[in-house]
Design a protein around this motif. Sequence first.
Motif, PDB file in Angstrom:
ATOM      1  N   TYR A 165      10.378   9.042 -18.157  1.00  0.00           N
ATOM      2  CA  TYR A 165      11.274   9.885 -17.349  1.00  0.00           C
ATOM      3  C   TYR A 165      11.239  11.305 -17.888  1.00  0.00           C
ATOM      4  O   TYR A 165      10.920  11.540 -19.052  1.00  0.00           O
ATOM      5  CB  TYR A 165      12.699   9.324 -17.335  1.00  0.00           C
ATOM      6  CG  TYR A 165      13.553   9.707 -18.510  1.00  0.00           C
ATOM      7  CD1 TYR A 165      14.407  10.806 -18.468  1.00  0.00           C
ATOM      8  CD2 TYR A 165      13.527   8.955 -19.694  1.00  0.00           C
ATOM      9  CE1 TYR A 165      15.200  11.154 -19.551  1.00  0.00           C
ATOM     10  CE2 TYR A 165      14.321   9.294 -20.772  1.00  0.00           C
ATOM     11  CZ  TYR A 165      15.147  10.400 -20.690  1.00  0.00           C
ATOM     12  OH  TYR A 165      15.926  10.741 -21.776  1.00  0.00           O
ATOM     13  N   LEU A 166      11.562  12.253 -17.022  1.00  0.00           N
ATOM     14  CA  LEU A 166      11.541  13.671 -17.374  1.00  0.00           C
ATOM     15  C   LEU A 166      12.954  14.127 -17.720  1.00  0.00           C
ATOM     16  O   LEU A 166      13.894  13.894 -16.956  1.00  0.00           O
ATOM     17  CB  LEU A 166      10.986  14.499 -16.206  1.00  0.00           C
ATOM     18  CG  LEU A 166       9.626  14.055 -15.659  1.00  0.00           C
ATOM     19  CD1 LEU A 166       9.206  14.947 -14.500  1.00  0.00           C
ATOM     20  CD2 LEU A 166       8.568  14.063 -16.749  1.00  0.00           C
ATOM     21  N   CYS A 180      14.646  16.823 -14.953  1.00  0.00           N
ATOM     22  CA  CYS A 180      15.217  16.409 -13.660  1.00  0.00           C
ATOM     23  C   CYS A 180      15.657  14.954 -13.628  1.00  0.00           C
ATOM     24  O   CYS A 180      16.401  14.558 -12.726  1.00  0.00           O
ATOM     25  CB  CYS A 180      14.209  16.659 -12.541  1.00  0.00           C
ATOM     26  SG  CYS A 180      12.623  15.802 -12.778  1.00  0.00           S
ATOM     27  N   CYS A 203      13.667  12.291 -13.114  1.00  0.00           N
ATOM     28  CA  CYS A 203      12.813  11.444 -12.268  1.00  0.00           C
ATOM     29  C   CYS A 203      11.992  10.493 -13.146  1.00  0.00           C
ATOM     30  O   CYS A 203      11.572  10.862 -14.252  1.00  0.00           O
ATOM     31  CB  CYS A 203      11.885  12.311 -11.422  1.00  0.00           C
ATOM     32  SG  CYS A 203      12.756  13.335 -10.214  1.00  0.00           S
ATOM     33  N   LEU A 249       1.296   9.651 -14.358  1.00  0.00           N
ATOM     34  CA  LEU A 249       1.235  10.909 -15.097  1.00  0.00           C
ATOM     35  C   LEU A 249      -0.156  11.181 -15.646  1.00  0.00           C
ATOM     36  O   LEU A 249      -0.560  12.338 -15.795  1.00  0.00           O
ATOM     37  CB  LEU A 249       2.250  10.885 -16.244  1.00  0.00           C
ATOM     38  CG  LEU A 249       3.732  10.860 -15.840  1.00  0.00           C
ATOM     39  CD1 LEU A 249       4.613  10.744 -17.074  1.00  0.00           C
ATOM     40  CD2 LEU A 249       4.103  12.102 -15.045  1.00  0.00           C
ATOM     41  N   CYS A 268       6.977  18.264 -11.159  1.00  0.00           N
ATOM     42  CA  CYS A 268       7.428  16.900 -10.869  1.00  0.00           C
ATOM     43  C   CYS A 268       6.901  16.453  -9.517  1.00  0.00           C
ATOM     44  O   CYS A 268       6.953  17.200  -8.534  1.00  0.00           O
ATOM     45  CB  CYS A 268       8.956  16.841 -10.901  1.00  0.00           C
ATOM     46  SG  CYS A 268       9.636  15.227 -10.514  1.00  0.00           S
ATOM     47  N   HIS A 269       6.401  15.214  -9.447  1.00  0.00           N
ATOM     48  CA  HIS A 269       5.834  14.694  -8.196  1.00  0.00           C
ATOM     49  C   HIS A 269       6.910  14.417  -7.152  1.00  0.00           C
ATOM     50  O   HIS A 269       6.603  14.355  -5.957  1.00  0.00           O
ATOM     51  CB  HIS A 269       5.075  13.384  -8.462  1.00  0.00           C
ATOM     52  CG  HIS A 269       3.999  13.529  -9.493  1.00  0.00           C
ATOM     53  ND1 HIS A 269       2.969  14.433  -9.375  1.00  0.00           N
ATOM     54  CD2 HIS A 269       3.798  12.891 -10.681  1.00  0.00           C
ATOM     55  CE1 HIS A 269       2.168  14.348 -10.431  1.00  0.00           C
ATOM     56  NE2 HIS A 269       2.655  13.424 -11.240  1.00  0.00           N
ATOM     57  N   LYS A 270       8.137  14.274  -7.572  1.00  0.00           N
ATOM     58  CA  LYS A 270       9.193  13.875  -6.637  1.00  0.00           C
ATOM     59  C   LYS A 270      10.071  15.043  -6.196  1.00  0.00           C
ATOM     60  O   LYS A 270      10.312  15.219  -5.005  1.00  0.00           O
ATOM     61  CB  LYS A 270      10.057  12.787  -7.283  1.00  0.00           C
ATOM     62  CG  LYS A 270      11.022  12.125  -6.324  1.00  0.00           C
ATOM     63  CD  LYS A 270      11.712  10.947  -6.975  1.00  0.00           C
ATOM     64  CE  LYS A 270      12.636  10.240  -5.962  1.00  0.00           C
ATOM     65  NZ  LYS A 270      13.319   9.081  -6.571  1.00  0.00           N
ATOM     66  N   CYS A 271      10.551  15.843  -7.143  1.00  0.00           N
ATOM     67  CA  CYS A 271      11.478  16.924  -6.790  1.00  0.00           C
ATOM     68  C   CYS A 271      10.851  18.310  -6.888  1.00  0.00           C
ATOM     69  O   CYS A 271      11.432  19.281  -6.405  1.00  0.00           O
ATOM     70  CB  CYS A 271      12.727  16.859  -7.685  1.00  0.00           C
ATOM     71  SG  CYS A 271      12.387  17.102  -9.447  1.00  0.00           S
ATOM     72  N   GLU A 277      10.237  20.133  -9.652  1.00  0.00           N
ATOM     73  CA  GLU A 277      10.689  20.952 -10.769  1.00  0.00           C
ATOM     74  C   GLU A 277       9.645  20.949 -11.886  1.00  0.00           C
ATOM     75  O   GLU A 277       8.993  19.936 -12.130  1.00  0.00           O
ATOM     76  CB  GLU A 277      12.020  20.414 -11.301  1.00  0.00           C
ATOM     77  CG  GLU A 277      12.690  21.326 -12.318  1.00  0.00           C
ATOM     78  CD  GLU A 277      14.073  20.848 -12.679  1.00  0.00           C
ATOM     79  OE1 GLU A 277      14.655  21.413 -13.631  1.00  0.00           O
ATOM     80  OE2 GLU A 277      14.569  19.921 -12.013  1.00  0.00           O
ATOM     81  N   PHE A 289       8.040  21.037 -15.660  1.00  0.00           N
ATOM     82  CA  PHE A 289       8.358  20.369 -16.918  1.00  0.00           C
ATOM     83  C   PHE A 289       7.209  20.578 -17.893  1.00  0.00           C
ATOM     84  O   PHE A 289       6.112  21.022 -17.524  1.00  0.00           O
ATOM     85  CB  PHE A 289       8.598  18.864 -16.693  1.00  0.00           C
ATOM     86  CG  PHE A 289       7.369  18.090 -16.273  1.00  0.00           C
ATOM     87  CD1 PHE A 289       6.567  17.474 -17.214  1.00  0.00           C
ATOM     88  CD2 PHE A 289       7.008  18.000 -14.938  1.00  0.00           C
ATOM     89  CE1 PHE A 289       5.436  16.770 -16.848  1.00  0.00           C
ATOM     90  CE2 PHE A 289       5.869  17.296 -14.554  1.00  0.00           C
ATOM     91  CZ  PHE A 289       5.089  16.678 -15.503  1.00  0.00           C
TER      92      PHE A 289
END
Length: 306
Positions: free
Chosen positions: A136-137, A140, A142, A149, A157-160, A162, A164
């Motif tokens: 997990y990051l 965010c 996720c 990864l 981030c692949h989902k939101c 943001e 990292f």
Amino acid sequence: MGCDGGTIPKRHELVKGPKKVEKVDKNAELSAKWKYCALTQEKLRRPIVACDLGRLYNKDSIIEYLLDKTAERPNAEAVVHIRGIKDIKELNLTDNPEWKGERCNTKGDVYEDMHGGMFICPVVGLEINGKHRFCYLQTCGCVFSDRALKEVKTEICHKCGETFKIEDVVVLNGTKEEVEKLRKRMEEGRAKAKTKKSKKSKASRAAETVAAPLESKEDAQAPQVDLTENSQENGGESSQSAVAGPSGSSGSATDSKSSTSSTTKRSVQEMTEKSEVFKSLFTTHSSAKRTKAQTSNWVTHTPYHF
């Protein structure tokens, strides 16, 4: 040699050897880590949080622990490193569309997968059931599989979406070696944060100590500046009067006269430039004064109608 009933015992029944160590099923242990809270051993339910060491908790149980740390709990050692709500991160999990819940088959006529997971990786689609490695990051929250990864290398981030860094990736339910690495990184981060806070406090104190004498100096210098300005103005006026010559001297004389007249009061009768007719209008004139014969003893008021 036999026992009652004609039974013949075997050697392992008569000779007692050393007890065998009970082995824990790795699959069952891993599935328990991913399905149950590390503090209360209750089933995980949203909202789910994770610490810097990659352990999973129910957010309600963590809040209860932080409110009352003196209460006895079975796995209190798993949350000793959690000092406050800032030390945990709420996870942004992706639901598994094929998850129908545990023990949904009451009749027993349908195959039920006991290794199914409630959540999946949003990129690869792997189930979170303990068989695969997940991370997990910290930025965010996720959750992704380690395979996602590695296959899609990016700093977003692949989902939101943001950004990292590599330092923000925390392995969930990792091995002992991975947990030790995460613990060292956590301690280093806390030490850096403490030094930054101490530097900020020292800088603020130094700024306050420097600002105090500056303010006192400004207060002390303010009247001096006014005096110098006044002296400069007076000097300028004197220089102008000196340059003006006789006209400047006459002007200064009139100024001195007005100042003396304003300071000392003169009677109208003493003014030589005024006429007698003008002076007779005032009660201080000699014509307005009465003699003793004109005054009466019984009159208290002295009207001037004679």
